[in-house]
Write a protein that holds these residues in place. Sequence first.
Motif, PDB file in Angstrom:
ATOM      1  N   PRO A  58      58.019  45.331  44.418  1.00 46.31           N
ATOM      2  CA  PRO A  58      56.694  44.774  44.723  1.00 46.31           C
ATOM      3  C   PRO A  58      56.653  44.110  46.092  1.00 46.31           C
ATOM      4  CG  PRO A  58      57.854  43.385  43.140  1.00 46.31           C
ATOM      5  CD  PRO A  58      58.695  44.609  43.325  1.00 46.31           C
ATOM      6  N   VAL A  59      55.460  44.115  46.698  1.00 39.64           N
ATOM      7  CA  VAL A  59      55.233  43.419  47.967  1.00 39.64           C
ATOM      8  C   VAL A  59      54.071  42.447  47.741  1.00 39.64           C
ATOM      9  CG1 VAL A  59      56.096  45.337  49.350  1.00 39.64           C
ATOM     10  CG2 VAL A  59      53.678  45.258  48.754  1.00 39.64           C
ATOM     11  N   GLY A  60      53.469  41.962  48.827  1.00 40.00           N
ATOM     12  CA  GLY A  60      52.341  41.056  48.696  1.00 40.00           C
ATOM     13  C   GLY A  60      51.225  41.669  47.874  1.00 40.00           C
ATOM     14  N   ARG A  61      50.644  40.882  46.988  1.00 44.47           N
ATOM     15  CA  ARG A  61      49.680  41.391  46.022  1.00 44.47           C
ATOM     16  C   ARG A  61      48.362  41.765  46.687  1.00 44.47           C
ATOM     17  NH1 ARG A  61      48.186  41.091  40.631  1.00 44.47           N
ATOM     18  NH2 ARG A  61      45.954  40.743  40.288  1.00 44.47           N
ATOM     19  N   LEU A  62      47.866  42.994  46.389  1.00 45.60           N
ATOM     20  CA  LEU A  62      46.540  43.423  46.808  1.00 45.60           C
ATOM     21  C   LEU A  62      45.535  43.352  45.664  1.00 45.60           C
ATOM     22  CD1 LEU A  62      47.159  46.562  49.068  1.00 45.60           C
ATOM     23  CD2 LEU A  62      46.407  44.288  49.775  1.00 45.60           C
ATOM     24  N   GLY A  63      45.979  43.669  44.451  1.00 41.15           N
ATOM     25  CA  GLY A  63      45.080  43.678  43.312  1.00 41.15           C
ATOM     26  C   GLY A  63      45.737  44.327  42.115  1.00 41.15           C
ATOM     27  N   SER A  64      44.939  44.564  41.072  1.00 42.86           N
ATOM     28  CA  SER A  64      45.443  45.141  39.826  1.00 42.86           C
ATOM     29  C   SER A  64      44.800  46.504  39.579  1.00 42.86           C
ATOM     30  CB  SER A  64      45.133  44.222  38.636  1.00 42.86           C
ATOM     31  OG  SER A  64      45.728  42.955  38.787  1.00 42.86           O
ATOM     32  N   LEU A 119      54.709  54.253  42.951  1.00 41.21           N
ATOM     33  CA  LEU A 119      54.301  53.766  44.268  1.00 41.21           C
ATOM     34  C   LEU A 119      53.510  52.457  44.206  1.00 41.21           C
ATOM     35  CD1 LEU A 119      53.108  57.074  45.992  1.00 41.21           C
ATOM     36  CD2 LEU A 119      55.187  55.777  46.504  1.00 41.21           C
ATOM     37  N   ALA A 120      52.760  52.251  43.128  1.00 43.59           N
ATOM     38  CA  ALA A 120      51.807  51.142  43.089  1.00 43.59           C
ATOM     39  C   ALA A 120      52.435  49.784  43.409  1.00 43.59           C
ATOM     40  CB  ALA A 120      51.101  51.118  41.734  1.00 43.59           C
ATOM     41  N   PRO A 121      53.548  49.379  42.762  1.00 42.51           N
ATOM     42  CA  PRO A 121      54.081  48.039  43.059  1.00 42.51           C
ATOM     43  C   PRO A 121      54.477  47.862  44.524  1.00 42.51           C
ATOM     44  CG  PRO A 121      55.029  48.905  41.031  1.00 42.51           C
ATOM     45  CD  PRO A 121      54.306  50.042  41.687  1.00 42.51           C
ATOM     46  N   GLY A 122      55.014  48.916  45.129  1.00 43.06           N
ATOM     47  CA  GLY A 122      55.413  48.818  46.523  1.00 43.06           C
ATOM     48  C   GLY A 122      54.249  48.675  47.477  1.00 43.06           C
ATOM     49  N   ALA A 123      53.052  49.024  46.995  1.00 37.36           N
ATOM     50  CA  ALA A 123      51.842  48.882  47.805  1.00 37.36           C
ATOM     51  C   ALA A 123      51.090  47.595  47.483  1.00 37.36           C
ATOM     52  CB  ALA A 123      50.929  50.087  47.577  1.00 37.36           C
ATOM     53  N   GLY A 124      51.682  46.729  46.656  1.00 37.52           N
ATOM     54  CA  GLY A 124      51.035  45.471  46.292  1.00 37.52           C
ATOM     55  C   GLY A 124      50.038  45.600  45.171  1.00 37.52           C
ATOM     56  N   ILE A 125      50.123  46.685  44.407  1.00 40.66           N
ATOM     57  CA  ILE A 125      49.175  46.947  43.321  1.00 40.66           C
ATOM     58  C   ILE A 125      49.886  46.742  41.986  1.00 40.66           C
ATOM     59  CG2 ILE A 125      47.686  48.674  42.255  1.00 40.66           C
ATOM     60  CD1 ILE A 125      47.555  49.983  45.094  1.00 40.66           C
ATOM     61  N   GLU A 126      49.415  45.793  41.210  1.00 42.00           N
ATOM     62  CA  GLU A 126      50.018  45.504  39.909  1.00 42.00           C
ATOM     63  C   GLU A 126      49.386  46.382  38.842  1.00 42.00           C
ATOM     64  OE1 GLU A 126      50.906  41.726  36.929  1.00 42.00           O
ATOM     65  OE2 GLU A 126      49.274  41.605  38.394  1.00 42.00           O
ATOM     66  N   LEU A 127      50.202  47.080  38.097  1.00 38.56           N
ATOM     67  CA  LEU A 127      49.725  47.878  36.981  1.00 38.56           C
ATOM     68  C   LEU A 127      49.504  46.969  35.775  1.00 38.56           C
ATOM     69  CD1 LEU A 127      52.224  50.819  37.420  1.00 38.56           C
ATOM     70  CD2 LEU A 127      49.760  50.970  37.776  1.00 38.56           C
ATOM     71  N   VAL A 128      48.327  47.067  35.166  1.00 37.76           N
ATOM     72  CA  VAL A 128      48.002  46.216  34.023  1.00 37.76           C
ATOM     73  C   VAL A 128      47.371  47.046  32.921  1.00 37.76           C
ATOM     74  CG1 VAL A 128      47.711  44.104  35.377  1.00 37.76           C
ATOM     75  CG2 VAL A 128      45.741  45.602  34.982  1.00 37.76           C
ATOM     76  N   THR A 129      47.592  46.637  31.687  1.00 34.81           N
ATOM     77  CA  THR A 129      46.891  47.214  30.550  1.00 34.81           C
ATOM     78  C   THR A 129      45.518  46.541  30.437  1.00 34.81           C
ATOM     79  OG1 THR A 129      47.779  45.582  29.015  1.00 34.81           O
ATOM     80  CG2 THR A 129      49.073  47.600  29.351  1.00 34.81           C
ATOM     81  N   VAL A 130      44.668  47.049  29.565  1.00 36.74           N
ATOM     82  CA  VAL A 130      43.350  46.448  29.369  1.00 36.74           C
ATOM     83  C   VAL A 130      43.458  44.982  28.932  1.00 36.74           C
ATOM     84  CG1 VAL A 130      41.318  46.489  27.855  1.00 36.74           C
ATOM     85  CG2 VAL A 130      42.010  48.557  29.092  1.00 36.74           C
ATOM     86  N   PRO A 131      44.286  44.638  27.929  1.00 37.23           N
ATOM     87  CA  PRO A 131      44.383  43.212  27.574  1.00 37.23           C
ATOM     88  C   PRO A 131      44.875  42.346  28.729  1.00 37.23           C
ATOM     89  CG  PRO A 131      45.251  44.568  25.810  1.00 37.23           C
ATOM     90  CD  PRO A 131      45.026  45.480  26.979  1.00 37.23           C
ATOM     91  N   GLN A 132      45.819  42.855  29.515  1.00 37.57           N
ATOM     92  CA  GLN A 132      46.302  42.091  30.662  1.00 37.57           C
ATOM     93  C   GLN A 132      45.199  41.913  31.705  1.00 37.57           C
ATOM     94  OE1 GLN A 132      49.629  44.590  31.656  1.00 37.57           O
ATOM     95  NE2 GLN A 132      51.087  43.359  30.469  1.00 37.57           N
ATOM     96  N   ALA A 133      44.398  42.961  31.907  1.00 39.76           N
ATOM     97  CA  ALA A 133      43.297  42.872  32.872  1.00 39.76           C
ATOM     98  C   ALA A 133      42.310  41.790  32.459  1.00 39.76           C
ATOM     99  CB  ALA A 133      42.593  44.220  32.982  1.00 39.76           C
ATOM    100  N   VAL A 134      41.980  41.748  31.177  1.00 39.84           N
ATOM    101  CA  VAL A 134      41.022  40.751  30.680  1.00 39.84           C
ATOM    102  C   VAL A 134      41.600  39.345  30.798  1.00 39.84           C
ATOM    103  CG1 VAL A 134      39.819  39.950  28.613  1.00 39.84           C
ATOM    104  CG2 VAL A 134      39.877  42.396  29.154  1.00 39.84           C
ATOM    105  N   GLU A 135      42.881  39.216  30.533  1.00 42.34           N
ATOM    106  CA  GLU A 135      43.530  37.900  30.567  1.00 42.34           C
ATOM    107  C   GLU A 135      43.656  37.368  31.997  1.00 42.34           C
ATOM    108  OE1 GLU A 135      47.859  35.873  29.439  1.00 42.34           O
ATOM    109  OE2 GLU A 135      47.466  37.978  28.951  1.00 42.34           O
ATOM    110  N   ARG A 136      43.948  38.253  32.950  1.00 45.31           N
ATOM    111  CA  ARG A 136      44.312  37.796  34.296  1.00 45.31           C
ATOM    112  C   ARG A 136      43.155  37.756  35.279  1.00 45.31           C
ATOM    113  NH1 ARG A 136      50.053  41.123  34.945  1.00 45.31           N
ATOM    114  NH2 ARG A 136      50.882  40.524  32.894  1.00 45.31           N
ATOM    115  N   HIS A 137      42.018  38.384  34.945  1.00 40.00           N
ATOM    116  CA  HIS A 137      40.913  38.456  35.891  1.00 40.00           C
ATOM    117  C   HIS A 137      39.671  37.791  35.305  1.00 40.00           C
ATOM    118  CE1 HIS A 137      42.842  41.183  38.831  1.00 40.00           C
ATOM    119  NE2 HIS A 137      43.519  41.570  37.770  1.00 40.00           N
ATOM    120  N   SER A 138      39.075  36.917  36.090  1.00 35.50           N
ATOM    121  CA  SER A 138      37.884  36.202  35.648  1.00 35.50           C
ATOM    122  C   SER A 138      36.691  37.149  35.585  1.00 35.50           C
ATOM    123  CB  SER A 138      37.575  35.050  36.611  1.00 35.50           C
ATOM    124  OG  SER A 138      38.644  34.122  36.633  1.00 35.50           O
TER     125      SER A 138
END
Length: 371
Positions: free
Chosen positions: A7-13, A333-352
């Motif tokens: 992973p690198v600096g976070r861009l989004g999920s 590739l996603a983590p190396g580009a700063g993109i966190e892979l999330v499931t639907v429950p994780q998306a709901v939990e982590r994003h307002s």
Amino acid sequence: MPELAAPVGRLGSLAIVLHSHMPYVEGFGTYPFGEEWLFDAYLRSYLPVLEVAERLTLTVTPVLADQLEAPGVGERLERFVTELRVGYCRREAGAIGGELGAACEAEASRYEHALETLRGLAGELLSPFTEASAAGRVALMSSAAAHAVLPLLATRAARRLQIDAGLRSHHRRFGAPAGFWLPECAYEPGLEGELAELGVEAFCVDQSEFLDPVQTLAPIATAAGPTALAIDWGLISRLWSLSGYPSDPAHQDFHRKSIWGARPWSIAGAPYDPARAQAIARRQAADLTDALGERFRAGAPDGDGLVVFAIDTELIGHWWWEGPIWLAELIRLAPGAGIELVTVPQAVERHSAEPRPLRSSSWGEGKDLRS
């Protein structure tokens, strides 16, 4: 399973949602809408997708699950792949030789790999889904009992029956669901209230006719309680459209078959070259990764953006032979580009979630309820 990039600096999920469904074809043999359709989807899509899946969400509709639990289906599937896929591809390879023969042999090898997995399941065709879920690699989402387009049902009682029976089917087979898939992403205002009454916490919608791509980067809070996840149709179209990734001339032509049912031609009409096609699929995964990065940087520079990328599971592998290669590379590739892979429950939990009005829609032609 692909090895994830550092992973690198976070861009989004990124929430990848794959919708797995098959109409009732169990026991019917008429091509192309008989049991062969189900068998090929299992061999070409479900098994290879589950082999590479990591932190994504899949639906398994009650209709599909019923068919994968039908008496004798495992034995019929093993006989099908042994005789009509591995056997016939090898027969064709020996008969025509040359580059076309090599393509048939490569196809046989892919089916043989699926056959090896199948033989280890002892006829329990749902077990790859349950095992991937238990390992935390996927979250499983429920759907309507008979895959009915809910807004088009005549009564509220009929909608409730579809939702309730679908949820009960899921609980019985897989436990608590990761959300609820609206068939065809078909939505009308008020439906979220019926979902809430039955305990649904999240569902996907297509609001691309009403929201710009930046507005889809946040979940939508509904007054009834469930969170709506608006899919990013612009990014999905890179795969879904007629000119999308699966249409590259080097990819395998799904529709053109030999006399024994092998597919040794590329879309361009040349002998299919698996190594070349797979290399292109990996480049296409890199292309989508770059596009995701651009979406996040333009619309959510704080790193809190969420892209929901929802497609039919059967497109990945069944219709698009190189799809599992593409998916594995995207996951890598996603983590190396700063993109966190999330499931639907994780998306709901982590994003307002943000309150926004939802409009009647579907992901069909016209983005309404016509089709």
